[in-house]
Design an enzyme around this catalytic site. Structure first.
Site, PDB file in Angstrom:
ATOM      1  N   THR A  75      37.426 -16.428 -42.194  1.00 33.05           N
ATOM      2  CA  THR A  75      36.776 -17.849 -42.776  1.00 33.05           C
ATOM      3  C   THR A  75      35.392 -17.458 -42.767  1.00 33.05           C
ATOM      4  OG1 THR A  75      36.242 -18.927 -40.660  1.00 33.05           O
ATOM      5  CG2 THR A  75      38.568 -19.077 -41.424  1.00 33.05           C
ATOM      6  N   ASP A  76      34.809 -18.573 -43.884  1.00 30.33           N
ATOM      7  CA  ASP A  76      33.408 -18.890 -43.912  1.00 30.33           C
ATOM      8  C   ASP A  76      33.209 -19.567 -42.574  1.00 30.33           C
ATOM      9  OD1 ASP A  76      30.929 -18.691 -44.722  1.00 30.33           O
ATOM     10  OD2 ASP A  76      31.007 -19.075 -46.878  1.00 30.33           O
ATOM     11  N   TYR A  77      31.772 -19.823 -42.551  1.00 30.99           N
ATOM     12  CA  TYR A  77      31.309 -20.334 -41.229  1.00 30.99           C
ATOM     13  C   TYR A  77      31.817 -21.903 -41.076  1.00 30.99           C
ATOM     14  CZ  TYR A  77      27.504 -21.285 -37.759  1.00 30.99           C
ATOM     15  OH  TYR A  77      26.944 -21.447 -36.548  1.00 30.99           O
ATOM     16  N   THR A  78      32.767 -21.979 -39.817  1.00 28.20           N
ATOM     17  CA  THR A  78      33.208 -23.113 -39.528  1.00 28.20           C
ATOM     18  C   THR A  78      34.495 -23.818 -40.452  1.00 28.20           C
ATOM     19  OG1 THR A  78      31.608 -24.723 -40.338  1.00 28.20           O
ATOM     20  CG2 THR A  78      31.540 -23.912 -37.907  1.00 28.20           C
ATOM     21  N   GLY A  79      34.870 -22.751 -41.447  1.00 26.64           N
ATOM     22  CA  GLY A  79      35.672 -23.143 -42.592  1.00 26.64           C
ATOM     23  C   GLY A  79      37.123 -23.941 -42.165  1.00 26.64           C
TER      24      GLY A  79
END
Length: 780
Positions: free
Chosen positions: A296-300
């Protein structure tokens, strides 16, 4: 260094083999699935049998490292979680010393001794920093671009890192979006070529070598098409547009063997990418044959709650089922939705299966085998490498060359450039001494103060041959709060307490004493980048006022433009005699800019993103569709009841592919070797290019095609070939291209990748606005 726990699991040393799919065709859509056996499968299965549920979920957890200092990792919260087997990797930790210490905890103190993977945002170089990606793409030099990734991989791996969150290949046609600076512009063909070059540069041909990085193509998918140019915003488009205009660079990276893919923040077809099974499994894995892992991207995962998908359990379950394998930053105390916090309960409640968890764990363990970490978890922790392979004189010299070749000469009235190394030069502008801004956005490992400023570069290059005077001239913006937002992350440009008038008056006094003025003006480094969307794409007003005042002195003015995006430069184009777009050139910025200004390097960069006349034209890109009422004139003049604007010319200020040189190139004698080809054929195209000016120079010769009639409407032009060639002054070279039927294919309404019989036009020239054209026919 003990490997007892690893040997207990593996039983023997592993020969590491990269097994990602390398399907070489250019089909971005449905295709037969490529099945590749995992050479590590039996080893991984033996590990899975030993793992608890908590340890399995831990392998899917990618927390930030926090501020770990050497000698303290064991006692930190993240260190305790590593001992418990609840961490699969870390990101944004660097130096071989720190990474060795953390890896030692994982290997020698956790129950199973599974090594960690270490990732970092190595975007456009590591310590040796190259131009921002949009600038780098303007070089149109694939060999050089690949080498920048190779240098970055060598340096980052010498500091303990083995995974990079790059390349970013999002196509974008909206320069309001700040992250246009991090991509390769508006064209899928060029973007695909750069994606392959970057993956090859990072991964080379052996991921198990200790000087390579596993690449991560991002952001999958369509992130560059966010509505209104606002970051993290909604994306909505038809499938046929996705396939024909946006997906190609991601697939090119997959075909090149990229080891990982990052899900994007935006939604696709109304479903957030992080939880989109069609995107992450049906398309990426089943159609394209991708065999790496998805992060995922950051906290996706957590952010899907705000999208309105479900609660913390539902979004984690959906992400896992969709095809996410690793959860970035999900363990933060402020983030309730994450694999590490929800999957165990979801499994116990029957919401996810062990097979679904095991599938993700297998992919993470496979990546670690590919990187050779089971064979030697400390392979990236050689302390001597960092001393001899990072920010070396050779790397700095290469960065200087790359930076100079990425700059784009936008205007050069009366051959004002190149300047002579004589007389008195006034260097004026808020970016002249802004050393800490030269590397631009996403330069997280750069020692900003080790870069060289324009002031320092000019001083070194001219030596005692000319006199140089300096004045700041203005701040970045009249608005202090806006300026602070545009100079974050240690890139502040201090205000010295003087008023705007005092700064301007000093600049005018300096200008009066000079023979020529070099104005260093534009965006500061963080005016573009993530979460740096803009609605006003002009040069900040205080700097425009400075520039206009300098022009009124009557002295010749050279504008050295700093920007991370296409800007609106109509006024500057009308009034400033010479404009050099330097982008943000990297750690050797000042020297590279000086090389170009004084003619030691002839500029050869070409734009990879269209520059509009005003924000109202956006989105504006060269490969647009025609309309039923196109303009009948080529000057962009207004015509009633035609597709145009009433208040501004239709065409851009600077088209895609545009860029001047200190010399001139004349095109002629465009030839096709045959008027007709069939479905098995190919056509050879040649053009003569003559350097008719006074300098040796490099020219990017560009080839475009137009499919005149299709079952679905086709663009007015599409880039299908380019060559960057050095042509000596007075020399004529014959440049040849080969077009096959594969180059004529597109996605029809059924999303079949086809070439259709009919008439085609071929355009060759110095930019996308070229009019030199020949025709041929494709027959059945």
């Amino acid at each position: 260094m003990t490997k007892q726990s690893i040997l207990k699991i593996t039983g023997l040393l592993i020969i590491v083999t990269l097994f990602s799919s390398c399907n070489s065709n250019n089909n971005t859509g449905t295709s037969s699935k490529t099945t590749v056996d995992n050479p590590f499968e039996s080893k991984i299965d033996s590990i899975l049998e030993l793992m608890t549920l908590d340890e399995k979920i831990g392998q899917l957890n990618l927390p930030t490292s926090g501020d770990i200092t050497t000698g303290t990792a064991k006692g930190t919260d993240v260190g305790e979680r590593i001992k418990e087997g609840k961490v699969g990797g870390l990101f944004n930790i660097k130096t071989a010393e720190k990474i060795y210490e953390v890896q030692k905890i994982a290997v020698e103190q956790s129950r199973l001794g599974i090594p960690l993977i270490f990732g970092m945002d190595v975007i456009h170089g590591y310590k040796t920093t190259f131009p921002i990606p949009l600038g780098l793409s303007s070089s149109w030099d694939m060999e050089m671009i690949e080498k920048t990734a190779r240098v970055a991989a060598t340096e980052a791996s010498a500091d303990g890192i083995n995974w990079t969150f790059s390349p970013m290949v999002d196509i974008s046609r909206d320069p309001r979006w700040g992250r246009v600076s991090e991509g390769n512009g508006e064209d899928p063909y060029l973007g695909s070529k750069i994606a392959v070059a970057m993956v090859n540069g990072y991964q080379s041909d052996d991921l198990s070598a200790n000087n390579t990085l596993m690449a991560c193509v991002k952001h999958f998918a369509l992130y560059g098409a966010s509505e209104a140019g606002r970051d993290y915003n909604t994306v909505d488009m038809s499938r046929i547009r996705m396939y024909n205009e946006y997906l190609a660079p991601y697939k090119a990276a997959v075909d090149a063997g990229v080891g990982s893919v990052m899900a994007s923040f935006n939604e696709v077809d109304g479903i957030p990418a992080t939880g989109n099974k069609w995107l992450l499994t049906d398309l990426l894995r089943d159609d394209w044959g991708f065999n790496g892992f998805v992060v995922t991207d950051y906290t996706g995962i957590y952010e899907m709650i705000a999208h309105g998908v479900g609660d913390k359990y539902a979004v984690s379950e959906q992400a896992l089922k969709a095809g996410v394998d690793m959860d970035m930053a999900g363990d933060s105390p402020s983030v309730p939705a994450a694999f590490i916090k929800t999957l165990k309960e979801s499994y116990e409640n029957g919401k996810v299966t062990m097979d679904e968890i095991d599938r993700a764990v297998k992919r993470m363990l496979t990546a670690k085998y590919q990187l050779g970490l089971f064979e030697n978890p400390y392979k990236y922790c050689d302390l001597d490498r960092a001393k001899t392979e990072i920010f070396t004189p050779e790397n700095k010299a290469f960065a200087r060359k790359v930076s100079a070749e990425s700059m784009v000469l936008l205007k050069n009235e009366n051959q004002l450039l190149p300047l002579k190394k004589s007389g008195t030069i006034a260097l004026i502008g808020p970016l002249a001494k802004a050393t800490n801004n030269m590397a631009g956005t996403w330069s997280v490992a750069t020692d900003q103060e080790e870069s060289n400023s324009v002031f320092d570069g000019l001083k070194e290059v001219i030596g005692d041959k000319a006199n140089m005077l300096y004045a700041k001239g203005s701040n970045i913006d009249y608005d202090l709060e806006l300026e602070q937002r545009a100079t974050m992350f240690g890139k502040g440009i201090p205000r010295d307490g003087r008023t705007d008038k005092q700064l301007l008056d000093e600049a005018l006094k300096i200008a009066a004493k000079s023979d020529v003025i070099v104005a260093t003006i534009g965006e500061s480094a963080e005016f573009s980048g993530e979460s740096s969307s803009r609605t006003d794409l002009g040069i900040p007003q205080v700097q425009k006022d400075l520039l206009n005042a300098l022009l009124k002195t009557g002295k010749p003015v050279v504008l050295v433009l700093f920007t991370g995006r296409p800007l609106v430069l109509v006024e500057e184009n009308e009034n400033v005699p010479a404009i050099l777009n330097a982008w943000f050139p990297g750690s050797e910025a000042g020297l590279a800019i000086s090389d170009v200004l004084f003619g030691d390097v002839n500029p050869s960069g070409k734009l990879t993103a269209t520059f509009p006349r005003n924000v109202g034209q956006i989105p504006l890109f060269y490969n647009h569709k025609n309309t039923g009422r196109p303009l009948g004139n080529t000057e962009g003049k207004f015509e009633k009841f035609k597709s145009n604007y009433i208040d501004v010319r239709n065409e851009p200020l600077y088209p895609f592919g545009y860029g001047l040189s200190y010399t001139t190139f004349d095109y002629g004698n465009l030839k096709l070797d045959k008027p007709t080809i069939n479905m098995d054929g190919e056509i050879n195209i040649s053009v003569e290019v003559t350097n008719s000016g006074d300098y040796d120079g490099k020219e990017v010769v560009q080839l475009y095609i137009r499919d005149l009639v299709g079952s679905v409407t086709r663009p007015v032009k599409e880039l299908k070939g380019f060559q960057k060639v050095l042509i000596k002054k007075g020399e004529t070279q014959t440049i040849t291209f080969k077009i096959s039927v594969e180059d004529l294919k597109f996605y029809n309404s059924e999303l079949d990748f086809v070439a259709e019989p009919g008439q085609f036009q071929v355009f060759v020239g110095t930019n996308s606005d070229t009019k030199m054209m020949k025709e041929f026919e494709l027959t059945k």
